[in-house]
Enzyme design. Structure first.
Site, PDB file in Angstrom:
ATOM      1  N   SER A  10      55.685  48.483  56.490  1.00 43.96           N
ATOM      2  CA  SER A  10      54.207  47.914  56.827  1.00 43.96           C
ATOM      3  C   SER A  10      54.140  48.465  58.194  1.00 43.96           C
ATOM      4  O   SER A  10      54.475  48.096  59.944  1.00 43.96           O
ATOM      5  CB  SER A  10      54.330  46.434  57.382  1.00 43.96           C
ATOM      6  OG  SER A  10      52.479  46.011  57.965  1.00 43.96           O
ATOM      7  N   HIS A  35      53.048  50.523  52.994  1.00 44.32           N
ATOM      8  CA  HIS A  35      52.945  49.742  52.725  1.00 44.32           C
ATOM      9  C   HIS A  35      51.582  48.994  53.810  1.00 44.32           C
ATOM     10  O   HIS A  35      51.886  49.085  55.454  1.00 44.32           O
ATOM     11  CB  HIS A  35      53.823  47.463  53.374  1.00 44.32           C
ATOM     12  CG  HIS A  35      53.045  46.049  52.679  1.00 44.32           C
ATOM     13  ND1 HIS A  35      52.603  46.253  51.700  1.00 44.32           N
ATOM     14  CD2 HIS A  35      52.528  45.251  53.500  1.00 44.32           C
ATOM     15  CE1 HIS A  35      52.404  45.146  51.962  1.00 44.32           C
ATOM     16  NE2 HIS A  35      51.501  44.537  52.854  1.00 44.32           N
ATOM     17  N   ASP A  37      47.983  47.143  55.018  1.00 35.51           N
ATOM     18  CA  ASP A  37      48.118  46.024  55.323  1.00 35.51           C
ATOM     19  C   ASP A  37      46.089  46.037  55.567  1.00 35.51           C
ATOM     20  O   ASP A  37      46.460  46.520  56.671  1.00 35.51           O
ATOM     21  CB  ASP A  37      48.285  45.209  55.756  1.00 35.51           C
ATOM     22  CG  ASP A  37      49.825  44.233  55.659  1.00 35.51           C
ATOM     23  OD1 ASP A  37      49.683  44.400  54.625  1.00 35.51           O
ATOM     24  OD2 ASP A  37      50.487  44.647  56.393  1.00 35.51           O
ATOM     25  N   MET A  39      42.677  43.787  55.990  1.00 30.77           N
ATOM     26  CA  MET A  39      42.096  43.020  56.037  1.00 30.77           C
ATOM     27  C   MET A  39      40.471  42.916  57.318  1.00 30.77           C
ATOM     28  O   MET A  39      40.441  43.599  57.768  1.00 30.77           O
ATOM     29  CB  MET A  39      43.338  41.979  57.928  1.00 30.77           C
ATOM     30  CG  MET A  39      44.933  42.587  57.079  1.00 30.77           C
ATOM     31  SD  MET A  39      46.197  41.535  59.047  1.00 30.77           S
ATOM     32  CE  MET A  39      47.610  41.966  58.589  1.00 30.77           C
ATOM     33  N   HIS A  76      47.910  46.225  50.510  1.00 32.46           N
ATOM     34  CA  HIS A  76      48.150  44.351  50.391  1.00 32.46           C
ATOM     35  C   HIS A  76      46.655  44.218  50.751  1.00 32.46           C
ATOM     36  O   HIS A  76      46.337  44.157  51.686  1.00 32.46           O
ATOM     37  CB  HIS A  76      49.266  43.826  51.441  1.00 32.46           C
ATOM     38  CG  HIS A  76      49.023  42.923  51.283  1.00 32.46           C
ATOM     39  ND1 HIS A  76      49.997  41.694  51.847  1.00 32.46           N
ATOM     40  CD2 HIS A  76      48.377  41.897  50.576  1.00 32.46           C
ATOM     41  CE1 HIS A  76      49.986  40.793  52.344  1.00 32.46           C
ATOM     42  NE2 HIS A  76      48.812  40.940  50.917  1.00 32.46           N
ATOM     43  N   MET A  78      44.357  41.990  51.784  1.00 31.37           N
ATOM     44  CA  MET A  78      43.894  40.435  52.028  1.00 31.37           C
ATOM     45  C   MET A  78      42.525  39.995  52.400  1.00 31.37           C
ATOM     46  O   MET A  78      41.904  40.308  53.747  1.00 31.37           O
ATOM     47  CB  MET A  78      44.797  39.652  53.609  1.00 31.37           C
ATOM     48  CG  MET A  78      46.531  39.762  52.716  1.00 31.37           C
ATOM     49  SD  MET A  78      47.443  40.091  54.520  1.00 31.37           S
ATOM     50  CE  MET A  78      48.045  41.691  54.839  1.00 31.37           C
ATOM     51  N   MET A 169      54.463  35.906  49.828  1.00 33.67           N
ATOM     52  CA  MET A 169      54.629  36.134  51.062  1.00 33.67           C
ATOM     53  C   MET A 169      55.450  34.995  51.683  1.00 33.67           C
ATOM     54  O   MET A 169      55.356  33.768  51.278  1.00 33.67           O
ATOM     55  CB  MET A 169      53.069  35.799  51.293  1.00 33.67           C
ATOM     56  CG  MET A 169      51.790  36.423  51.574  1.00 33.67           C
ATOM     57  SD  MET A 169      52.026  37.988  51.913  1.00 33.67           S
ATOM     58  CE  MET A 169      52.060  37.873  53.710  1.00 33.67           C
ATOM     59  N   ASP A 203      57.191  39.653  52.043  1.00 34.97           N
ATOM     60  CA  ASP A 203      56.236  40.345  52.602  1.00 34.97           C
ATOM     61  C   ASP A 203      56.000  39.621  53.853  1.00 34.97           C
ATOM     62  O   ASP A 203      55.865  38.353  53.566  1.00 34.97           O
ATOM     63  CB  ASP A 203      55.326  40.819  52.230  1.00 34.97           C
ATOM     64  CG  ASP A 203      54.206  41.167  53.541  1.00 34.97           C
ATOM     65  OD1 ASP A 203      54.782  41.295  54.745  1.00 34.97           O
ATOM     66  OD2 ASP A 203      52.922  41.726  53.323  1.00 34.97           O
TER      67      ASP A 203
HETATM   68  O1  LIG Z   1      51.106  40.929  55.609  1.00 32.92           O
HETATM   69  C1  LIG Z   1      51.838  41.323  56.612  1.00 32.92           C
HETATM   70  C2  LIG Z   1      50.695  40.152  57.101  1.00 32.92           C
HETATM   71  O2  LIG Z   1      49.864  39.288  56.706  1.00 32.92           O
HETATM   72  C3  LIG Z   1      52.071  41.489  57.189  1.00 32.92           C
HETATM   73  O3  LIG Z   1      52.923  43.398  55.978  1.00 32.92           O
HETATM   74  C4  LIG Z   1      53.802  41.205  57.260  1.00 32.92           C
HETATM   75  O4  LIG Z   1      53.585  39.872  58.336  1.00 32.92           O
HETATM   76  C5  LIG Z   1      54.375  42.255  58.482  1.00 32.92           C
HETATM   77  O5  LIG Z   1      55.180  42.035  59.323  1.00 32.92           O
HETATM   78  P1  LIG Z   1      56.710  41.880  59.926  1.00 32.92           P
HETATM   79  O6  LIG Z   1      57.698  42.596  58.768  1.00 32.92           O
HETATM   80  O7  LIG Z   1      56.377  41.903  61.503  1.00 32.92           O
HETATM   81  O8  LIG Z   1      56.517  40.173  59.710  1.00 32.92           O
END
Ligand SMILES: O=C(CO)[C@H](O)[C@H](O)COP(=O)(O)O
Length: 252
Positions: A10, A35, A37, A39, A76, A78, A169, A203
């Protein structure tokens, strides 16, 4: 046998001032997918970036040669209006558009910048729309959403309306570096029991400490942010995550 292991670092945990380099570096260290993200500050209490940044970083990583191939941009989403941004992300180079079930069922069917439509966005229609633009489609569920909401979506004879991947999640979405919620793994087990071939992504909080539980449950697509980007040797971590999933494939 479940699908092959896919390790998707990520980039939320990467250095945003050097994002293009971070993407190419992590691919060179052995990542399968990236990945990404997205947001919007509405669906989750945090903001990242939009399609223009994805366009820029896309040029740092070779496009995959087929579905689920190496270099897949796993976006992803969000965001509160998942249908609104499908075209922009397709143009930016997204390969897999993964939206949240919760956002689809509570948002409008906005597909115009003004977002004037008041009709609900059906997950099935949205999946079909994503497929129609040549991307893979993923559907994500937050920790408070029961896995049962997905059965009707997955058990659909209309292939274009069926997602290619489910994202379970294992933290509340919004921030990297949170603690892994093992309480979410029964969802993964239930999905794997019914769908041996489905890509099941987890994730949030994945690391060398938590990967065995996720792999035992049947997850094959592993997102890891802080565990990879915070490591002294990211390639070693990516290799260990992959080995943990691969060693269980024949047993699931
Ligand atoms: O979607 C996410 C947060 O909403 C991130 O992809 C996820 O939290 C990855 O971070 P970590 O591996 O540090 O937990």
């Amino acid at each position: 046998m479940s699908p092959p292991a896919v390790i998707a670092p990520s980039i939320l945990s990467a250095d945003f001032a050097e994002l293009g380099k971070a993407c190419s570096d992590t691919m060179n260290q052995g990542a399968d997918w990236l990945h990404v993200d997205i947001m919007d500050g509405h669906f989750v209490p945090n903001m990242t970036f939009g399609a223009p940044v994805v366009t820029k970083i896309r040029s740092h990583v070779d496009r995959p040669t087929g579905a689920y191939g190496r270099g897949t941009f796993d976006c992803h989403m969000m965001i509160a209006e998942p249908k609104r941004w499908v075209r922009d992300f397709q143009k930016a180079g997204c390969d897999l558009y993964c939206f949240h079930y919760e956002a689809a069922v509570s948002s409008t069917a906005a597909d115009t910048p003004a977002g004037t439509s008041t009709a609900k966005t059906s997950p099935k229609e949205l999946i079909s729309f994503i497929h129609g633009l040549g991307m893979q489609a993923g559907i994500a569920i937050k920790p408070k959403t029961p896995v049962d909401v997905l059965w009707d979506i997955l058990e659909n004879p209309v292939k274009e309306e069926v997602p290619d991947m489910v994202l379970v999640m294992t933290v509340e979405p919004g921030f990297g570096g949170q603690s892994f919620m093992a309480s979410e793994l029964p969802k993964v087990t239930a999905l794997r029991e019914r769908y041996p071939d489905l890509h099941i992504e987890v994730d949030g909080g994945l690391s060398e400490k938590t990967i065995d539980q996720a792999a035992d449950a049947g997850a094959n697509v592993i997102v890891a942010g802080s565990a990879v980007f915070g490591a002294t040797d990211p390639g070693e971590v990516i290799g260990k995550l992959r080995d943990a999933v691969e060693s269980r494939r024949g047993k699931l």
